[in-house]
Structure formats: structure tokens, C-alpha cells
Design a protein around this motif. Structure first.
Motif, mmCIF file in Angstrom:
data_model
loop_
_atom_site.group_PDB
_atom_site.id
_atom_site.type_symbol
_atom_site.label_atom_id
_atom_site.label_comp_id
_atom_site.label_asym_id
_atom_site.label_seq_id
_atom_site.Cartn_x
_atom_site.Cartn_y
_atom_site.Cartn_z
ATOM 1 N N TRP A 231 0.925 -1.024 0.149
ATOM 2 C CA TRP A 231 0.123 0.014 0.002
ATOM 3 C C TRP A 231 0.899 1.247 0.152
ATOM 4 C CZ3 TRP A 231 -4.870 -0.044 -1.257
ATOM 5 C CH2 TRP A 231 -5.528 -1.446 -1.077
ATOM 6 N N ALA A 232 0.485 2.077 -0.798
ATOM 7 C CA ALA A 232 1.246 3.410 -0.782
ATOM 8 C C ALA A 232 0.133 4.610 -1.179
ATOM 9 C CB ALA A 232 2.208 3.528 -2.052
ATOM 10 N N TRP A 233 0.467 5.830 -0.876
ATOM 11 C CA TRP A 233 -0.532 6.877 -1.202
ATOM 12 C C TRP A 233 -0.072 7.727 -2.402
ATOM 13 C CZ3 TRP A 233 -0.418 4.102 3.106
ATOM 14 C CH2 TRP A 233 -1.695 3.741 3.693
ATOM 15 N N TYR A 234 -0.884 8.265 -3.092
ATOM 16 C CA TYR A 234 -0.369 8.949 -4.306
ATOM 17 C C TYR A 234 -1.276 10.299 -4.024
ATOM 18 C CZ TYR A 234 -0.612 11.076 -9.067
ATOM 19 O OH TYR A 234 -0.222 11.804 -10.152
ATOM 20 N N GLY A 235 -0.246 11.309 -4.127
ATOM 21 C CA GLY A 235 -0.916 12.864 -3.863
ATOM 22 C C GLY A 235 -0.093 13.263 -2.696
ATOM 23 N N ASP A 236 -1.032 14.061 -1.760
ATOM 24 C CA ASP A 236 -0.357 14.415 -0.858
ATOM 25 C C ASP A 236 0.521 13.743 0.240
ATOM 26 O OD1 ASP A 236 -1.526 16.852 -1.483
ATOM 27 O OD2 ASP A 236 -3.278 16.688 -0.332
ATOM 28 N N ARG A 237 1.605 14.094 0.670
ATOM 29 C CA ARG A 237 2.383 13.564 1.719
ATOM 30 C C ARG A 237 1.372 12.989 2.873
ATOM 31 N NH1 ARG A 237 6.224 14.681 6.109
ATOM 32 N NH2 ARG A 237 8.104 13.260 5.610
ATOM 33 N N PRO A 238 1.455 11.939 3.523
ATOM 34 C CA PRO A 238 0.751 11.495 4.543
ATOM 35 C C PRO A 238 1.419 12.185 5.779
ATOM 36 C CG PRO A 238 1.004 9.578 3.259
ATOM 37 C CD PRO A 238 1.810 10.811 2.670
ATOM 38 N N ASP A 239 0.785 12.792 6.596
ATOM 39 C CA ASP A 239 1.285 12.951 7.992
ATOM 40 C C ASP A 239 1.226 12.018 9.153
ATOM 41 O OD1 ASP A 239 1.915 14.436 10.302
ATOM 42 O OD2 ASP A 239 0.275 16.229 9.984
ATOM 43 N N LEU A 240 2.302 11.593 9.399
ATOM 44 C CA LEU A 240 2.351 10.554 10.465
ATOM 45 C C LEU A 240 2.280 11.031 12.007
ATOM 46 C CD1 LEU A 240 5.798 8.545 9.512
ATOM 47 C CD2 LEU A 240 3.207 8.089 9.044
ATOM 48 N N ARG A 241 1.704 12.157 12.072
ATOM 49 C CA ARG A 241 1.458 12.688 13.504
ATOM 50 C C ARG A 241 0.030 12.612 13.755
ATOM 51 N NH1 ARG A 241 3.627 18.662 12.452
ATOM 52 N NH2 ARG A 241 2.774 18.267 10.827
ATOM 53 N N LYS A 242 -0.795 12.165 12.496
ATOM 54 C CA LYS A 242 -2.368 11.854 12.772
ATOM 55 C C LYS A 242 -2.600 10.537 13.262
ATOM 56 C CE LYS A 242 -3.582 15.226 9.120
ATOM 57 N NZ LYS A 242 -4.393 15.330 7.834
ATOM 58 N N CYS A 243 -3.594 10.564 14.084
ATOM 59 C CA CYS A 243 -3.921 9.128 14.681
ATOM 60 C C CYS A 243 -4.340 8.281 13.248
ATOM 61 C CB CYS A 243 -5.297 9.483 15.457
ATOM 62 S SG CYS A 243 -5.763 7.995 16.221
ATOM 63 N N GLY A 244 -3.940 7.083 13.576
ATOM 64 C CA GLY A 244 -4.419 6.154 12.765
ATOM 65 C C GLY A 244 -3.515 5.807 11.470
ATOM 66 N N SER A 245 -2.298 6.662 11.387
ATOM 67 C CA SER A 245 -1.404 6.578 10.365
ATOM 68 C C SER A 245 -0.240 5.567 10.607
ATOM 69 C CB SER A 245 -0.906 8.092 9.869
ATOM 70 O OG SER A 245 -0.448 8.558 10.767
ATOM 71 N N GLY A 246 -0.242 5.078 11.934
ATOM 72 C CA GLY A 246 0.986 4.303 12.382
ATOM 73 C C GLY A 246 0.734 2.785 11.763
ATOM 74 N N TRP A 247 2.053 2.166 11.602
ATOM 75 C CA TRP A 247 2.135 0.756 10.973
ATOM 76 C C TRP A 247 1.430 -0.269 11.756
ATOM 77 C CZ3 TRP A 247 4.758 -3.467 11.986
ATOM 78 C CH2 TRP A 247 4.713 -4.618 10.893
ATOM 79 N N GLY A 248 0.561 -0.994 11.619
ATOM 80 C CA GLY A 248 0.134 -2.005 12.617
ATOM 81 C C GLY A 248 0.031 -1.549 13.944
ATOM 82 N N GLY A 249 -0.232 -0.487 14.468
ATOM 83 C CA GLY A 249 -0.148 -0.302 15.815
ATOM 84 C C GLY A 249 1.130 0.317 16.385
ATOM 85 N N ALA A 250 2.056 0.106 15.565
ATOM 86 C CA ALA A 250 3.403 0.358 16.213
ATOM 87 C C ALA A 250 3.659 1.857 16.431
ATOM 88 C CB ALA A 250 4.456 -0.365 15.295
ATOM 89 N N ARG A 251 4.546 2.097 17.351
ATOM 90 C CA ARG A 251 4.618 3.420 17.564
ATOM 91 C C ARG A 251 5.637 4.257 16.719
ATOM 92 N NH1 ARG A 251 4.844 5.291 23.743
ATOM 93 N NH2 ARG A 251 5.173 7.041 22.723
ATOM 94 N N ALA A 252 6.609 3.251 16.026
ATOM 95 C CA ALA A 252 7.808 3.582 15.304
ATOM 96 C C ALA A 252 7.180 3.167 13.810
ATOM 97 C CB ALA A 252 8.804 2.871 15.665
ATOM 98 N N SER A 253 6.949 4.206 13.218
ATOM 99 C CA SER A 253 6.607 4.189 11.616
ATOM 100 C C SER A 253 7.469 4.979 10.822
ATOM 101 C CB SER A 253 5.162 4.432 11.428
ATOM 102 O OG SER A 253 4.394 3.593 12.122
#
Length: 105
Positions: A59-81
Motif C-alpha cells: 500500500w502506498a498513497w498518491y498525492g499529498d504526503r501523509p502526516d504520520l502525526r495524525k491518529c491512525g497512520s501508524g503501521w500495525g499499531g506500532a509507535r515507530a513508523s
């Protein structure tokens, strides 16, 4: 050849694997409950991507750069993404609508 800039949120181990092997491959381990839906998507990939060999998507996103500070954008619930910026030939990408895909799931 036209390239797309894509953004993929990955665990740090994916970065290590990318550095060691020079590529990432989807392995399907994280789609246990939804395997038949991924099989459908992989069939669309086979129809539309020349040379596709049947592997699970990354999975990858096209368009605007995702903001990892937003809730739900972490990988598999991991804090380090990690957010990987990737340039991929357009003919090797199947673009889909993330929100509509999640309606199916």
C-alpha cells in the motif's frame, strides 16, 4: 517512462529489508481475515499491470504526503513508523480509492 511519487508507511524493518535487498515485496501476512478481497485486487493487478507475477500489493498513497502525526497512520499499531517516498513507474501501479476499498473490507 512516467514515474509517480508514492508514499508508503512501513515498519522500520521494511527499511532495513529495502536497504539489504533493494526491494520490498508484499507477503500477505497482514490480510489474514480479508484474503479473498486481496485476491480480487490481485486479479485486477494481473489485468492491468504488464509483467505482474501475482504478489500481494504494497500500500502506498498518491498525492499529498501523509502526516504520520495524525491518529491512525501508524503501521500495525506500532509507535515507530517510517514514511518512505517512492518513485515508481506509472505502469507498475494500480491506483485505487482508499475509502471505497475500506467499504469493501
Amino acid at each position: 517512462m512516467r514515474e509517480l511519487t508514492l508514499w508508503s508507511i512501513q515498519a522500520p524493518s521494511a527499511w532495513t529489508k529495502l536497504c539489504l535487498e533493494g526491494r520490498l515485496r508484499g507477503d500477505g501476512r497482514r490480510c489474514i481475515c480479508e484474503r479473498e478481497k486481496y485476491q480480487w485486487m490481485m486479479a485486477r493487478m494481473a489485468e492491468r499491470i504488464s509483467g505482474y507475477r501475482g504478489g500481494y500489493p504494497i500500500w502506498a498513497w498518491y498525492g499529498d504526503r501523509p502526516d504520520l502525526r495524525k491518529c491512525g497512520s501508524g503501521w500495525g499499531g506500532a509507535r515507530a513508523s517510517m514514511l518512505l517516498e517512492c518513485r515508481v513507474p506509472a505502469e507498475r501501479v494500480l491506483l485505487s480509492d482508499f475509502e471505497k476499498w475500506h467499504c469493501v473490507l
